[in-house]
Design an enzyme around this catalytic site. Structure first.
Site, PDB file in Angstrom:
ATOM      1  N   ASP A 125      63.434  52.312  14.577  1.00 55.55           N
ATOM      2  CA  ASP A 125      62.200  52.957  14.185  1.00 55.55           C
ATOM      3  C   ASP A 125      62.116  54.654  14.296  1.00 55.55           C
ATOM      4  O   ASP A 125      61.620  55.193  13.436  1.00 55.55           O
ATOM      5  CB  ASP A 125      61.288  52.315  15.455  1.00 55.55           C
ATOM      6  CG  ASP A 125      60.849  51.104  15.132  1.00 55.55           C
ATOM      7  OD1 ASP A 125      60.828  50.560  14.094  1.00 55.55           O
ATOM      8  OD2 ASP A 125      60.566  50.204  16.308  1.00 55.55           O
ATOM      9  N   GLU A 144      59.517  39.855  11.004  1.00 55.00           N
ATOM     10  CA  GLU A 144      58.683  41.029  11.001  1.00 55.00           C
ATOM     11  C   GLU A 144      57.626  41.180  10.088  1.00 55.00           C
ATOM     12  O   GLU A 144      57.885  40.878   8.859  1.00 55.00           O
ATOM     13  CB  GLU A 144      59.743  42.439  11.127  1.00 55.00           C
ATOM     14  CG  GLU A 144      60.526  42.646  12.304  1.00 55.00           C
ATOM     15  CD  GLU A 144      60.671  43.844  12.489  1.00 55.00           C
ATOM     16  OE1 GLU A 144      60.096  44.836  12.010  1.00 55.00           O
ATOM     17  OE2 GLU A 144      61.705  44.207  13.335  1.00 55.00           O
ATOM     18  N   HIS A 182      53.792  47.688  12.714  1.00 48.68           N
ATOM     19  CA  HIS A 182      54.686  46.390  12.080  1.00 48.68           C
ATOM     20  C   HIS A 182      54.887  45.716  13.476  1.00 48.68           C
ATOM     21  O   HIS A 182      54.365  46.033  14.832  1.00 48.68           O
ATOM     22  CB  HIS A 182      56.205  47.137  11.699  1.00 48.68           C
ATOM     23  CG  HIS A 182      56.816  47.787  12.792  1.00 48.68           C
ATOM     24  ND1 HIS A 182      56.809  49.251  13.183  1.00 48.68           N
ATOM     25  CD2 HIS A 182      57.946  47.515  13.299  1.00 48.68           C
ATOM     26  CE1 HIS A 182      57.467  49.638  14.138  1.00 48.68           C
ATOM     27  NE2 HIS A 182      58.498  48.479  14.118  1.00 48.68           N
ATOM     28  N   HIS A 188      57.423  43.480  16.314  1.00 50.94           N
ATOM     29  CA  HIS A 188      58.789  43.049  16.537  1.00 50.94           C
ATOM     30  C   HIS A 188      58.506  41.859  17.371  1.00 50.94           C
ATOM     31  O   HIS A 188      58.317  41.262  18.355  1.00 50.94           O
ATOM     32  CB  HIS A 188      58.804  43.966  17.964  1.00 50.94           C
ATOM     33  CG  HIS A 188      59.179  45.589  17.461  1.00 50.94           C
ATOM     34  ND1 HIS A 188      59.468  46.438  18.522  1.00 50.94           N
ATOM     35  CD2 HIS A 188      59.599  46.206  16.342  1.00 50.94           C
ATOM     36  CE1 HIS A 188      59.830  47.682  17.872  1.00 50.94           C
ATOM     37  NE2 HIS A 188      59.901  47.294  16.671  1.00 50.94           N
TER      38      HIS A 188
END
Lengths: 94, 153
Positions: B108, B35, B95, B97
């Site tokens: 999240d 990530e 961010h 995935h």
């Protein structure tokens, strides 16, 4: 007492009437944050625990230092210090 | 008759110029299969969030970096300072995935804050697959439209 500036992140500005910075007096970080919470009710439960600690989802910095690496809420505040409330940012794909 | 339901979209739009979308895809893909995370810097209006810059940050979650992130608060602080010096602010979080959809997970949701745009980039071995933005409203995420071009006159 020292006068410090507390910088408020966007998600908490609904508790400060939109203000990004608040000037507060206090000789320790705890004193400053408690005074801040008295001025802006509702903020305390966002940043402090019932046992007068810092909530897990929040980091408090004095200038460049995380207070967890200093003396926590007892960390001293000098005149014109800048205290940052930094939201913990986390998550993940699953 | 079905009960009245709230509209499942955010009242804000995230403006993210194409050049920044490409930059973001590069940042996200560079970390694949781990990530990546970072911050969106810009100006937040009542209905329009302007992104001026995308900033990468360190992921401090070393236990599960393939599906978790913990953004380094020092990077948050440094980005916030630089942004304020320019009259800007942190308006969102991004961010990736890896091999998961660009939808918020339960993880999240647990850590989300109201008032930020949460931009998620789905990454795969073949490249960035999708990019979607979300905002926390109460206890749930609602999708926020991502616009490439400034549509206002």
């Amino acid at each position: 007492m020292s006068q410090a500036t507390v910088r408020i992140p966007a998600p908490l500005r609904s508790f400060t009437g939109g203000a990004a910075e608040v000037a507060v007096e206090g000789d320790t970080v705890g004193e400053v944050l408690r005074s801040l919470s008295e001025i802006h009710s509702g903020l305390k439960q966002q940043i402090l625990t019932d046992k007068d600690g810092v909530r897990d989802f929040v980091n408090i910095f004095v200038d460049n230092k995380n207070i967890r690496s200093l003396a926590g809420l007892e960390s001293p505040v000098t005149e014109d210090a800048v205290i940052y409330i930094v939201p913990a940012v986390a998550g993940g794909g699953s | 008759m079905s009960p009245l339901r709230a509209v499942e979209t955010a009242s804000t739009q995230l403006w993210l110029p194409a050049v920044l979308q490409h930059e973001l895809s590069r940042f996200a893909q560079a970390s694949y299969p781990l990530e990546a995370c970072g911050l969106l810097v810009g100006r937040a209006g009542d209905t329009k969030i302007d992104t001026v810059r995308v900033v990468p940050a360190r992921n401090l979650n070393l236990e599960r970096p393939e599906d978790r992130y913990l953004l380094d608060p020092q990077d948050f602080l440094a980005t916030d300072r630089a942004a304020r010096a320019e009259g800007l602010e942190i308006v969102g979080i991004w961010h990736s995935h890896p091999d998961h959809p660009a939808r918020p997970s339960g993880t999240d949701l647990e850590s989300a804050w109201e008032g930020y745009s949460y931009l998620i980039i789905s990454t795969t071995a073949d490249g960035a697959a999708a990019l979607r933005s979300w905002r926390l409203v109460g206890d749930r995420f609602v999708e926020e439209a991502v616009e490439q071009e400034d549509t206002e006159p």
